[in-house]
Design an enzyme around this catalytic site. Sequence first.
Site, short mmCIF file in Angstrom:
data_model
loop_
_atom_site.label_atom_id
_atom_site.label_comp_id
_atom_site.label_asym_id
_atom_site.label_seq_id
_atom_site.Cartn_x
_atom_site.Cartn_y
_atom_site.Cartn_z
N LYS A 68 0.80 -1.23 0.00
CA LYS A 68 0.00 0.00 0.00
C LYS A 68 0.83 1.27 0.00
O LYS A 68 0.39 2.31 -0.52
CB LYS A 68 -0.94 0.00 1.20
CG LYS A 68 -2.11 -0.96 1.09
CD LYS A 68 -3.13 -0.48 0.09
CE LYS A 68 -4.40 -1.30 0.14
NZ LYS A 68 -5.41 -0.79 -0.81
N SER A 326 0.87 -10.12 -0.82
CA SER A 326 0.67 -8.67 -0.83
C SER A 326 0.82 -7.99 0.52
O SER A 326 0.99 -6.77 0.58
CB SER A 326 -0.70 -8.33 -1.42
OG SER A 326 -1.72 -8.99 -0.70
#
Length: 426
Positions: A68, A326
């Site tokens: 992110k 991720s």
Amino acid sequence: MTAATADEHPEIPGRGLSVQLQDIRAAQELLNDVIVHTPMEHSRALGRMLDATVHLKAENLQRAGSFKVRGAYVRMARLSDDERAHGVVAASAGNHAQGVALAAKKLGIRAKIFMPRGVALPKLAATRDHGAEVMLHGSNVDEALAEAQRCSEETGAVFIHPFNNTDVVAGQGTIGLEILDQQPEVDTVVMGIGGGGLLAGAAVALKQEAARRGRRITLIGVQAENAAAYPPSLAADALVPLQGVRTIADGIAVGRPGEIPFEIIKELVDEVVTVSEDAIAKALIFLMERSKMVVEPAGAVGVAALMEDKLAELNVSTKNVVAVLSGGNIDPMLMLRVIQHGLSAADRFLTFKIMLKDRPGELAQISKIIADSDANVIGVDHSRIGGELSMGDVSIVINLETKGQEHSSLVLNALRAEGYEPLVRN
């Protein structure tokens, strides 16, 4: 087509989309001294399952624990001086919050982040440690998001959307360029989808750069089946919001795709598949045991899809696969529950109830049968009171660690052979 011919006469996919390869390359320049170029780990165990070479892109080792920060930093680095003076505002239950907070600290921008009241304490503490002002609001991310948008309108602070922004998508897409640099022969990439920012950005990078090299890469998106907004949206060619999203993969628990990622994904992504909660839990256990990786459930969905043989179901022929891990921001209490669930799903955690006569030696006899079967008792609960119990009876619930389904059956059959009647609990 050779690579040279591709450069001279490129047939580049997605030319008319809002994010292009040059945008991602520009984002990569911005991020050079900000992010970690996370490692690519070879997974021999997954390779044996798929009869292919499998690598794991370890973005769980990224700064702030997930991808992110890539998109958040690119978005915020491009704010004007006036916008920076007003600060930024965001809403998140974890990864986006930490990415925005870290980016704000690096850029010297004030950040206010709204998080739901039930947010995991480690994620709350990490966001505050990066210097952001954290406001607890609402019982879920949607309520926190609405409050963040209201705050933006009232104060003039710039709202940093977690996925529905071209700068954010370009920033997330830099992971695609890293994958090609680290594994130039990759032919299939698998990763999770929430709102779609990561998959959309990676799709532009992977598809367009591969085309320039005269190659083609298959891209598979993965959603938790209880939070899968993309399959119905793609089928309808329109955004279809979900109600009652509920999954252990909270990082991708998004009920409505973003407009910008959706347009990219529907054109460039080959397939979107779903995986069950059991499959996610098993993948998380697998990554801990076999790859020594601490990964959050949302970060494990790509591996779950590989373990569930989704590529074979799609008739995807592959020799060189990359699965993106991720994120790694998992609450320890959730980790404990997921481990127990994953062991149970893999038939390595057996719970059964058994009725015994309340007399000396009964429990010792049960324990001996279990020990002789080479199983490990990890919990025992007994009761002498209950509607199903007669005077002189006792109900025992036993939790065992076993080696798998065959071993569990062996233990149960050994008990039955001695006259006991174990009732298995799911």
